[in-house]
Design an enzyme around this catalytic site. Structure first.
Site, PDB file in Angstrom:
ATOM      1  N   ASP A  72      37.221  51.616   1.368  1.00 16.01           N
ATOM      2  CA  ASP A  72      36.460  50.392   1.430  1.00 16.01           C
ATOM      3  C   ASP A  72      36.790  49.664   2.722  1.00 16.01           C
ATOM      4  OD1 ASP A  72      34.671  49.347  -0.816  1.00 16.01           O
ATOM      5  OD2 ASP A  72      35.394  47.578   0.266  1.00 16.01           O
ATOM      6  N   GLY A 151      26.724  50.536  10.805  1.00 15.46           N
ATOM      7  CA  GLY A 151      27.084  49.184  10.372  1.00 15.46           C
ATOM      8  C   GLY A 151      27.257  48.208  11.530  1.00 15.46           C
TER       9      GLY A 151
HETATM   10  P1  ITT Z   1      30.764  53.514   0.138  1.00 18.21           P
HETATM   11  O1  ITT Z   1      29.749  54.342  -0.594  1.00 18.21           O
HETATM   12  O2  ITT Z   1      31.897  54.349   0.660  1.00 18.21           O
HETATM   13  O3  ITT Z   1      31.221  52.293  -0.621  1.00 18.21           O
HETATM   14  P2  ITT Z   1      29.512  51.545   1.925  1.00 18.21           P
HETATM   15  O4  ITT Z   1      28.524  51.778   3.032  1.00 18.21           O
HETATM   16  O5  ITT Z   1      29.091  50.731   0.755  1.00 18.21           O
HETATM   17  O6  ITT Z   1      30.027  52.993   1.477  1.00 18.21           O
HETATM   18  P3  ITT Z   1      31.721  49.660   2.485  1.00 18.21           P
HETATM   19  O7  ITT Z   1      31.415  48.881   1.261  1.00 18.21           O
HETATM   20  O8  ITT Z   1      33.118  50.112   2.697  1.00 18.21           O
HETATM   21  O9  ITT Z   1      30.797  50.971   2.610  1.00 18.21           O
HETATM   22  O10 ITT Z   1      31.305  48.898   3.799  1.00 18.21           O
HETATM   23  C1  ITT Z   1      30.919  47.553   3.838  1.00 18.21           C
HETATM   24  C2  ITT Z   1      29.986  47.318   5.010  1.00 18.21           C
HETATM   25  O11 ITT Z   1      30.734  47.396   6.209  1.00 18.21           O
HETATM   26  C3  ITT Z   1      28.835  48.318   5.119  1.00 18.21           C
HETATM   27  O12 ITT Z   1      27.660  47.600   5.435  1.00 18.21           O
HETATM   28  C4  ITT Z   1      29.204  49.210   6.276  1.00 18.21           C
HETATM   29  O13 ITT Z   1      28.065  49.578   7.014  1.00 18.21           O
HETATM   30  C5  ITT Z   1      30.136  48.322   7.106  1.00 18.21           C
HETATM   31  N1  ITT Z   1      31.199  49.159   7.706  1.00 18.21           N
HETATM   32  C6  ITT Z   1      32.164  49.831   7.042  1.00 18.21           C
HETATM   33  N2  ITT Z   1      32.916  50.540   7.901  1.00 18.21           N
HETATM   34  C7  ITT Z   1      32.405  50.308   9.132  1.00 18.21           C
HETATM   35  C8  ITT Z   1      32.717  50.778  10.422  1.00 18.21           C
HETATM   36  O14 ITT Z   1      33.691  51.651  10.638  1.00 18.21           O
HETATM   37  N3  ITT Z   1      31.980  50.338  11.437  1.00 18.21           N
HETATM   38  C9  ITT Z   1      30.965  49.479  11.253  1.00 18.21           C
HETATM   39  N4  ITT Z   1      30.597  48.998  10.075  1.00 18.21           N
HETATM   40  C10 ITT Z   1      31.301  49.417   9.009  1.00 18.21           C
END
Ligand code: ITT
Length: 196
Positions: A72, A151
């Site tokens: 996460d 992201g």
């Molecule tokens: P899971 O299925 O693994 O939960 P997720 O896309 O929902 O995937 P997270 O809740 O961990 O992932 O991420 C929260 C937000 O932060 C999400 O919009 C991602 O695009 C962004 N994010 C996570 N890691 C990032 C990174 O390394 N660089 C840029 N944005 C990131």
């Protein structure tokens, strides 16, 4: 119910995360095989990433018979947004996105931001959960730059490479300094030391 020897499941719906981690895994020369598993997890709104990760991990219990982990992450604009979007990162990315974040900032010279990643592992041999954390610090870019990553990557300038956004780096370059890369180094060390 899944059960395999020497397999470790990464439960995620985010292919970009999986790709970053696969690159690290293949270089780690470790005796496990990594498999992506898309199981619906529960994401609660908590005060910090570790709490969200812990809940998410526990929501998988009973669905995989083996070791598995989730990851996460959150993006925190410490100055001037007091850590926003943080634990709301997913929702904010889906609603206002990077453009919306940039609109909230008036002085780019003084920004401070960080990403935090928590890998939460259920390790079957010990029947226990383990957590590995990593953070990376930097600034917010005035414009959206780069086509790599995902992201918030196009608006984050890491302190260690301040002329480029994360989206302008290759996966290998990002992994070397990123929140996820740091958490991964800790995770891989644990797997090496605890191979059973
Ligand atoms: P899971 O299925 O693994 O939960 P997720 O896309 O929902 O995937 P997270 O809740 O961990 O992932 O991420 C929260 C937000 O932060 C999400 O919009 C991602 O695009 C962004 N994010 C996570 N890691 C990032 C990174 O390394 N660089 C840029 N944005 C990131």
């Amino acid at each position: 119910m899944k059960q395999e020897e020497n397999i470790i499941y990464f439960v995620t719906g985010n292919i970009h995360k999986f790709n970053e981690i696969s690159v690290l895994f293949s270089k780690a020369n470790i005796k496990y095989n990594l498999i992506q598993e898309e199981i619906k997890t529960i994401e609660i709104q908590a005060n910090n990433i570790k709490e969200v990760a812990s809940f998410k991990l526990n929501s998988i219990k009973g669905k995989i018979n083996g070791s598995y982990f989730i990851e996460d992450a959150g993006f925190f604009v410490d100055i001037p947004l007091n850590g926003f979007p943080g634990v709301y990162s997913s929702y904010i990315m889906k609603t206002i996105g990077n453009k919306g974040i940039l609109r909230l900032i008036d002085d780019f010279e003084s920004t401070q931001a960080h990403f935090t990643s928590v890998i939460a592992l259920y390790f079957k041999p010990y029947d226990k959960n383990f957590f590995f954390e990593g953070s990376v610090y930097g600034k917010v870019s005035e414009t959206i730059r780069g086509s790599g990553g995902f992201g918030f990557d196009p608006i984050f300038l890491p302190d260690l490479m301040p002329s480029k956004t994360f989206a302008e780096l290759s996966i290998e370059e990002k992994n070397k300094i990123s929140h996820r890369g740091i958490a991964w180094t800790r995770f891989i060390k644990f797997l090496r030391e605890n191979y059973i």
